[in-house]
Write an enzyme that holds these catalytic residues in place. Sequence first.
Site, PDB file in Angstrom:
ATOM      1  N   GLU A  59      -5.475   1.962   2.541  1.00  0.00           N
ATOM      2  CA  GLU A  59      -6.659   2.824   2.504  1.00  0.00           C
ATOM      3  C   GLU A  59      -7.014   3.295   1.098  1.00  0.00           C
ATOM      4  O   GLU A  59      -6.153   3.739   0.341  1.00  0.00           O
ATOM      5  CB  GLU A  59      -6.430   4.029   3.410  1.00  0.00           C
ATOM      6  CG  GLU A  59      -7.686   4.820   3.688  1.00  0.00           C
ATOM      7  CD  GLU A  59      -7.611   5.521   5.022  1.00  0.00           C
ATOM      8  OE1 GLU A  59      -8.128   4.966   6.002  1.00  0.00           O
ATOM      9  OE2 GLU A  59      -7.031   6.628   5.085  1.00  0.00           O
ATOM     10  N   LYS A  61      -8.771   6.101  -0.510  1.00  0.00           N
ATOM     11  CA  LYS A  61      -9.162   7.457  -0.091  1.00  0.00           C
ATOM     12  C   LYS A  61      -8.890   8.452  -1.211  1.00  0.00           C
ATOM     13  O   LYS A  61      -7.752   8.597  -1.650  1.00  0.00           O
ATOM     14  CB  LYS A  61      -8.390   7.850   1.172  1.00  0.00           C
ATOM     15  CG  LYS A  61      -8.643   9.273   1.647  1.00  0.00           C
ATOM     16  CD  LYS A  61      -8.063   9.522   3.030  1.00  0.00           C
ATOM     17  CE  LYS A  61      -6.567   9.575   3.060  1.00  0.00           C
ATOM     18  NZ  LYS A  61      -6.041  10.006   4.387  1.00  0.00           N
ATOM     19  N   LYS A 121     -14.346   3.209   7.026  1.00  0.00           N
ATOM     20  CA  LYS A 121     -13.680   4.363   7.637  1.00  0.00           C
ATOM     21  C   LYS A 121     -14.639   5.551   7.568  1.00  0.00           C
ATOM     22  O   LYS A 121     -14.896   6.102   6.506  1.00  0.00           O
ATOM     23  CB  LYS A 121     -12.384   4.670   6.880  1.00  0.00           C
ATOM     24  CG  LYS A 121     -11.520   5.754   7.517  1.00  0.00           C
ATOM     25  CD  LYS A 121     -10.666   5.186   8.632  1.00  0.00           C
ATOM     26  CE  LYS A 121      -9.700   6.238   9.171  1.00  0.00           C
ATOM     27  NZ  LYS A 121      -8.622   6.561   8.238  1.00  0.00           N
ATOM     28  N   GLU A 170      -9.783   4.187  17.854  1.00  0.00           N
ATOM     29  CA  GLU A 170      -8.698   5.114  17.542  1.00  0.00           C
ATOM     30  C   GLU A 170      -8.489   6.131  18.663  1.00  0.00           C
ATOM     31  O   GLU A 170      -9.439   6.750  19.140  1.00  0.00           O
ATOM     32  CB  GLU A 170      -9.022   5.857  16.247  1.00  0.00           C
ATOM     33  CG  GLU A 170      -7.959   6.864  15.844  1.00  0.00           C
ATOM     34  CD  GLU A 170      -8.290   7.520  14.513  1.00  0.00           C
ATOM     35  OE1 GLU A 170      -8.258   6.808  13.502  1.00  0.00           O
ATOM     36  OE2 GLU A 170      -8.583   8.728  14.497  1.00  0.00           O
ATOM     37  N   ASN A 191      -3.408   7.167  16.317  1.00  0.00           N
ATOM     38  CA  ASN A 191      -3.324   8.087  15.189  1.00  0.00           C
ATOM     39  C   ASN A 191      -2.214   9.103  15.438  1.00  0.00           C
ATOM     40  O   ASN A 191      -2.209   9.794  16.456  1.00  0.00           O
ATOM     41  CB  ASN A 191      -4.658   8.799  14.982  1.00  0.00           C
ATOM     42  CG  ASN A 191      -4.783   9.401  13.592  1.00  0.00           C
ATOM     43  OD1 ASN A 191      -3.775   9.704  12.945  1.00  0.00           O
ATOM     44  ND2 ASN A 191      -5.996   9.578  13.127  1.00  0.00           N
ATOM     45  N   GLU A 221      -1.279   4.693  12.810  1.00  0.00           N
ATOM     46  CA  GLU A 221      -2.038   5.316  11.730  1.00  0.00           C
ATOM     47  C   GLU A 221      -1.475   6.692  11.388  1.00  0.00           C
ATOM     48  O   GLU A 221      -1.165   7.476  12.275  1.00  0.00           O
ATOM     49  CB  GLU A 221      -3.503   5.505  12.137  1.00  0.00           C
ATOM     50  CG  GLU A 221      -4.206   4.265  12.658  1.00  0.00           C
ATOM     51  CD  GLU A 221      -5.593   4.597  13.165  1.00  0.00           C
ATOM     52  OE1 GLU A 221      -6.096   5.709  12.920  1.00  0.00           O
ATOM     53  OE2 GLU A 221      -6.199   3.733  13.821  1.00  0.00           O
ATOM     54  N   SER A 222      -1.383   6.971  10.111  1.00  0.00           N
ATOM     55  CA  SER A 222      -1.002   8.290   9.576  1.00  0.00           C
ATOM     56  C   SER A 222       0.500   8.553   9.688  1.00  0.00           C
ATOM     57  O   SER A 222       1.143   8.185  10.669  1.00  0.00           O
ATOM     58  CB  SER A 222      -1.756   9.435  10.267  1.00  0.00           C
ATOM     59  OG  SER A 222      -3.148   9.266  10.160  1.00  0.00           O
TER      60      SER A 222
END
Length: 262
Positions: A59, A61, A121, A170, A191, A221-222
């Site tokens: 990502e 970001k 995103k 998601e 997530n 994710e995350s």
Amino acid sequence: MSTILDEIIATKYAEVAAAKEIATIGELRERIADAAPTRGFNKSLHAAANSKIPGVIAEVKKASPSKGVIRENFDPVAIAKSYLAGGATCLSVLTDQQYFQGSNEYLVNIKANVDLPIIRKDFVVDEYQLYEARALGADCVLLIVAALDIMRLTVLHHCAKGLGLDVLIEVHDKTELEAALSLKPDLIGINNRNLKTFETSLRNTLDLLPQVPDNVTVVTESGISTRDDVEKMRGHDVHCFLVGEAFMRAVDPGSALQALFY
């Protein structure tokens, strides 16, 4: 009680209304009429999962609502090139400006310089954003179940597919997963961060995993920050990852990617 997600969604509706004043959906449709085929975001991740090798969505970001500015020295194209050198499978580019300090231009410039599939995103609430994503050069879009009712989710999913875009749906909990699976998706993102509290737990992926059919590729994710995190997921046959913050805080994001996964 209103959450940051509620605030972001309200902002998105206002942004879409403003964007429609600048370029109509008809104009976007004309712009994408001769667009090149997308690069195969889902296909790349499926191949990694089937081969049981890491499928890394790296990502790009700069900031987030919960952490503020994550990377001061922010050169999107250089970061994307670093990810390519580090072995990324796909890229995730934040385009939300108000909350994540992203930009549509980041996606356009990265697409022109790095030959990897890209997911836009952002917080999609309207079909307009899907036409916009295709016009920007995105290969995939994110649909967040927590931000959409089932009818809106269904319409947006159908529209995205019709435009040749891949879709990462998601989810955060069992109810959202059931809604997502009703669309017979190719790809599900679980997530580990609760978008209402921003707390993170890898347990979320492991708890929901048994309910996901074998023919659906899971992206965790995350919260992935150590090799132990990676090995824990791969030990449960989860081979696709979306990682941002752990890389954005590194001097060389691509080297950090390589160290975490290879």
